[in-house]
Design an enzyme around this catalytic site. Structure first.
Site, PDB file in Angstrom:
ATOM      1  N   GLN A  83      -2.752  -1.980  -9.585  1.00 25.99           N
ATOM      2  CA  GLN A  83      -3.382  -3.155  -8.977  1.00 25.99           C
ATOM      3  C   GLN A  83      -4.819  -2.896  -8.525  1.00 25.99           C
ATOM      4  O   GLN A  83      -5.588  -3.832  -8.314  1.00 25.99           O
ATOM      5  CB  GLN A  83      -2.566  -3.616  -7.766  1.00 25.99           C
ATOM      6  CG  GLN A  83      -1.164  -4.095  -8.080  1.00 25.99           C
ATOM      7  CD  GLN A  83      -0.397  -4.484  -6.829  1.00 25.99           C
ATOM      8  OE1 GLN A  83      -0.985  -4.706  -5.763  1.00 25.99           O
ATOM      9  NE2 GLN A  83       0.916  -4.557  -6.928  1.00 25.99           N
ATOM     10  N   HIS A 106      -5.035   8.710  -4.156  1.00 25.47           N
ATOM     11  CA  HIS A 106      -4.697   9.198  -5.494  1.00 25.47           C
ATOM     12  C   HIS A 106      -5.906   8.931  -6.371  1.00 25.47           C
ATOM     13  O   HIS A 106      -6.555   7.889  -6.256  1.00 25.47           O
ATOM     14  CB  HIS A 106      -3.457   8.487  -6.029  1.00 25.47           C
ATOM     15  CG  HIS A 106      -3.020   8.948  -7.389  1.00 25.47           C
ATOM     16  ND1 HIS A 106      -3.066  10.274  -7.782  1.00 25.47           N
ATOM     17  CD2 HIS A 106      -2.511   8.266  -8.454  1.00 25.47           C
ATOM     18  CE1 HIS A 106      -2.599  10.385  -9.015  1.00 25.47           C
ATOM     19  NE2 HIS A 106      -2.274   9.178  -9.448  1.00 25.47           N
ATOM     20  N   GLU A 229      25.197  17.363  -6.053  1.00 31.50           N
ATOM     21  CA  GLU A 229      24.912  18.682  -5.489  1.00 31.50           C
ATOM     22  C   GLU A 229      23.460  19.116  -5.688  1.00 31.50           C
ATOM     23  O   GLU A 229      23.032  20.131  -5.137  1.00 31.50           O
ATOM     24  CB  GLU A 229      25.874  19.717  -6.071  1.00 31.50           C
ATOM     25  CG  GLU A 229      27.317  19.475  -5.626  1.00 31.50           C
ATOM     26  CD  GLU A 229      28.264  20.585  -6.051  1.00 31.50           C
ATOM     27  OE1 GLU A 229      27.777  21.684  -6.390  1.00 31.50           O
ATOM     28  OE2 GLU A 229      29.483  20.349  -6.036  1.00 31.50           O
TER      29      GLU A 229
END
Length: 335
Positions: A83, A106, A229
Site C-alpha cells: 500500500q 522495512h 511439537e
C-alpha cells in the site's frame, strides 16, 4: 558491527517536533504509544475506518495522511508494503517539506524504487525485530526489543541522530540498535521469510505430515509430531540457539538430528536457496509481488485458499479444541 544503546541516542532531538505515524496496525499502534510514553508528540495519519477509530480510542489526534504529513517533522510509514507506494504518491509526496524525515520499518519500497523521495528530506529506517504487540509489551515492562537502523539519504546531516532518537523513543536502544543498510535489511528479510521462516518451515511441516498420513498413520498423530511439537523445539532454539535445543532433547532425538537433517535439507536445497536469494537481489520477487497486487492478487488468493483447505489445517483446528492453554482468537488478526 556498529550497535547503539541508550547512551548513544538522545530522544530530546524529537522534543518540539511532531511525529506522524502513518498506519495504525501491528507496528503502528506499538510505535505510536511507545513514543507518546517517551514524551514525544505523536499524531496518527490513517484513512477513515477501523484503524481510525482504534487510534482515536487510544487517545491520539487522528487525521488524514495528507494532514499528518503537513503537521509533522518526522513521518513514519507503517502501512503494508503493497500500500505504501500508492499512498505515498497520493498523499505524502506533495506534502513533504525541506528538512523533514521520512522513516520506514522495512526497506522494500525504497530499495526496489517504488518510493523515490525528494533530495531535500532525510530518509531512514528504524526496524524493530519483533511484532508490534511484543514491541509494546516489552516497553511497558521497562525493556525494549532490538532493532535495525539505516540511513538512505541524509539531507540535513543529522539523519542518523534523529533516527536513533526515534529508536530510543520506541524503546529499542534499551536492547540495542544495529546499523545496517536498506539493501541488507530488505534482502535478508525477504530471504528469511521465503526460504526459512515462512516458506521453508510450512513446506517442511506439510511434507512431513503428508509423508506420515500417506504411510498409513493417523492425521491427528502426524499433526502432533510435525506441527504441534515444533513450538517446543523453536522455543529452545530461540532461548539459546541450536546447542541449547540439542542439550534439552533426548539423545535419540539428537542423534536422529545429526544423521538425518542433511538428508532432508540437501546440497540441492541450498542451491535452490541461493537461486531464491538471487531472485530477491535482482528484484524478480519484488516485480512479481508488485504485478500480483496490480492484477488483484489472483495467484495469491488461489494459493491462500488451497493452503487453508489442507488436511493439516482441518485436523489442527479440531485438536486445538483440546488445548485449554491456547487462546486463539476466532478472527485472525495480525500481531
Amino acid at each position: 558491527m556498529k550497535t547503539y544503546y541508550e547512551q548513544d541516542a538522545n530522544v530530546g532531538l524529537l522534543q518540539g517536533k511532531t511525529v506522524a505515524v502513518i498506519g495504525y496496525g501491528s507496528q503502528g499502534h506499538a510505535q505510536a504509544q511507545n513514543l507518546r510514553d517517551s514524551g514525544v508528540e505523536v499524531v496518527v495519519g490513517v484513512r477513515p475506518g477501523k484503524s481510525f477509530e482504534v487510534a482515536k480510542a487510544d487517545g491520539f489526534e487522528v487525521m488524514s495522511v495528507s494532514e499528518a504529513v503537513r503537521t509533522a517533522q518526522v513521518v513514519q510509514m507503517l502501512l503494508p508494503d503493497e500500500q505504501q507506494a500508492h499512498v505515498y504518491k497520493a498523499e505524502v509526496e506533495e506534502n513533504l517539506r525541506e528538512g523533514q524525515m521520512l522513516l520506514f520499518s522495512h526497506g522494500f519500497n525504497i530499495h526496489f524504487g517504488q518510493i523515490n523521495p525528494p533530495s531535500y528530506v532525510d530518509v531512514a529506517m528504524v526496524a524493530p525485530k519483533s511484532p508490534g504487540h511484543l514491541v509494546r509489551r516489552v516497553f511497558q515492562e521497562g525493556n525494549g526489543v532490538p532493532a535495525l537502523v539505516a540511513v538512505h539519504q541524509d539531507a540535513t546531516g543529522t539523519a542518523l541522530h534523529v533516527a536513533l532518537a526515534y529508536a530510543k523513543g520506541v524503546g529499542c536502544t534499551r536492547a540495542g540498535v544495529i546499523e545496517t543498510t536498506f539493501q541488507e535489511e530488505t534482502e535478508t528479510d525477504l530471504f528469511g521469510e521465503q526460504a526459512v521462516l515462512c516458506g521453508g518451515v510450512t513446506a517442511l511441516v506439510k511434507a512431513g505430515f503428508e509423508t506420515l498420513t500417506e504411510g498409513g498413520y493417523r492425521p491427528e498423530i502426524a499433526y502432533f509430531e510435525c506441527l504441534h511439537e515444533l513450538k517446543l523445539i523453536v522455543d529452545l532454539m530461540y532461548e539459546g540457539g541450536l546447542t541449547n535445543m540439542r542439550h534439552s532433547i533426548s539423545d535419540t532425538a539428537e542423534f536422529g538430528d545429526y544423521v538425518t537433517g542433511s538428508r532432508i535439507v540437501t546440497d540441492e536445497t541450498k542451491k535452490e536457496m541461493k537461486r531464491v536469494l538471487t531472485e530477491i537481489q535482482q528484484g524478480e520477487f519484488a516485480k512479481k509481488w508488485i504485478l500480483e497486487n496490480q492484477a488483484g492478487r489472483p495467484t495469491y488468493n488461489a494459493m491462500k485458499k488451497a493452503e487453508q483447505n489442507h488436511q493439516l489445517e482441518k485436523v489442527g483446528e479440531e485438536l486445538r479444541e483440546m488445548m485449554s492453554w491456547i487462546h486463539a482468537p476466532k478472527e485472525l488478526v495480525k500481531k
